[in-house]
Motif scaffolding. Structure first.
Motif, PDB file in Angstrom:
ATOM      1  N   VAL A   1       0.869  -1.166   0.000  1.00  0.00           N
ATOM      2  CA  VAL A   1       0.000   0.000   0.000  1.00  0.00           C
ATOM      3  C   VAL A   1       0.912   1.225   0.000  1.00  0.00           C
ATOM      4  O   VAL A   1       1.714   1.390   0.920  1.00  0.00           O
ATOM      5  N   ASP A   2       0.791   2.065  -1.021  1.00  0.00           N
ATOM      6  CA  ASP A   2       1.595   3.280  -1.133  1.00  0.00           C
ATOM      7  C   ASP A   2       3.079   2.988  -0.929  1.00  0.00           C
ATOM      8  O   ASP A   2       3.688   2.335  -1.763  1.00  0.00           O
ATOM      9  N   ASP A   3       3.660   3.428   0.189  1.00  0.00           N
ATOM     10  CA  ASP A   3       5.109   3.307   0.385  1.00  0.00           C
ATOM     11  C   ASP A   3       5.473   2.301   1.484  1.00  0.00           C
ATOM     12  O   ASP A   3       6.501   2.428   2.122  1.00  0.00           O
ATOM     13  N   HIS A   4       4.606   1.298   1.689  1.00  0.00           N
ATOM     14  CA  HIS A   4       4.935   0.263   2.667  1.00  0.00           C
ATOM     15  C   HIS A   4       4.220  -1.045   2.322  1.00  0.00           C
ATOM     16  O   HIS A   4       3.247  -1.063   1.572  1.00  0.00           O
ATOM     17  N   TYR A   5       4.746  -2.120   2.867  1.00  0.00           N
ATOM     18  CA  TYR A   5       4.138  -3.439   2.728  1.00  0.00           C
ATOM     19  C   TYR A   5       3.412  -3.762   4.032  1.00  0.00           C
ATOM     20  O   TYR A   5       3.817  -3.309   5.102  1.00  0.00           O
TER      21      TYR A   5
ATOM     22  N   VAL B   1       9.006   1.014   2.897  1.00  0.00           N
ATOM     23  CA  VAL B   1       9.999   1.094   1.829  1.00  0.00           C
ATOM     24  C   VAL B   1      10.988   2.194   2.205  1.00  0.00           C
ATOM     25  O   VAL B   1      10.598   3.263   2.688  1.00  0.00           O
ATOM     26  N   ALA B   2      12.277   1.948   2.002  1.00  0.00           N
ATOM     27  CA  ALA B   2      13.313   2.934   2.322  1.00  0.00           C
ATOM     28  C   ALA B   2      13.184   4.147   1.407  1.00  0.00           C
ATOM     29  O   ALA B   2      12.752   4.030   0.256  1.00  0.00           O
TER      30      ALA B   2
ATOM     31  N   ILE C   1      14.077  -1.926   1.709  1.00  0.00           N
ATOM     32  CA  ILE C   1      13.236  -1.899   2.907  1.00  0.00           C
ATOM     33  C   ILE C   1      13.949  -1.129   4.015  1.00  0.00           C
ATOM     34  O   ILE C   1      15.141  -1.276   4.214  1.00  0.00           O
ATOM     35  N   ASP C   2      13.187  -0.322   4.755  1.00  0.00           N
ATOM     36  CA  ASP C   2      13.733   0.402   5.905  1.00  0.00           C
ATOM     37  C   ASP C   2      13.491  -0.458   7.149  1.00  0.00           C
ATOM     38  O   ASP C   2      12.480  -0.329   7.834  1.00  0.00           O
ATOM     39  N   SER C   3      14.421  -1.366   7.446  1.00  0.00           N
ATOM     40  CA  SER C   3      14.220  -2.329   8.534  1.00  0.00           C
ATOM     41  C   SER C   3      14.181  -1.675   9.909  1.00  0.00           C
ATOM     42  O   SER C   3      13.643  -2.249  10.860  1.00  0.00           O
ATOM     43  N   GLU C   4      14.701  -0.457  10.050  1.00  0.00           N
ATOM     44  CA  GLU C   4      14.672   0.253  11.333  1.00  0.00           C
ATOM     45  C   GLU C   4      13.263   0.703  11.707  1.00  0.00           C
ATOM     46  O   GLU C   4      12.973   0.932  12.878  1.00  0.00           O
TER      47      GLU C   4
END
Length: 153
Positions: free
Chosen positions: A38-42, A121-122, A101-104
């Protein structure tokens, strides 16, 4: 779509011959999940009915997202089991994360037996606009960068 599994008949025959002890703790085979963007994230939703929220663990290590949860067996004495189909034990699922991916900033919540994990998403992986200038003409135009392998229609 049906998948061919040459060992399913063998497994079924072995279970029918050896039987599965009623009321025993069996190891869970999988953790059903949905994953969408969705948009800028999973967003990941994993079904974990009957799992104690304190046993749920979400971790990221070296680009691998690991989901772990535990459902304890009922320990009632003098119980005569009629059917025992619910799995007990530890559930575990691992997913490889891409470099974008922005894992933080991964977050998780557990409500009504569903584990929800938000995977952003990074910034460096998000589409961005790039200014293109024409040499000598003094004109500027903007080209929007999209995902790699996009459709050119």
């Amino acid at each position: 779509m049906l998948r061919f599994d040459p060992f399913s008949d063998l497994e079924s025959m072995t279970k029918s011959m050896l039987g599965s002890p009623v009321g025993s703790a069996r190891v869970p085979r999988f953790m059903p999940m949905d994953l969408y963007k969705v948009d800028d994230h999973y967003v990941l939703h994993a079904d974990l009915p009957g799992v104690d929220p304190g046993s749920v663990d979400v971790s990221v290590d070296n680009g691998t997202l690991t989901l772990t949860a535990h459902r304890s067996a009922q320990s009632e004495e003098n119980v005569q089991w009629i059917a025992s189909e619910r799995f007990t034990g530890t559930f575990r699922r691992q997913l490889s994360l891409g470099e974008g991916i922005d894992s933080e900033k991964i977050s998780a919540s557990y409500e009504n037996g569903v584990l929800s994990v938000t995977i952003p998403v990074a910034e460096r992986a998000k589409p961005r606009r790039i200014e293109v200038s024409s040499l000598g003409a003094g004109e500027h135009r903007t080209i929007e960068a999209g995902p790699a392998g996009g459709d050119s229609s």
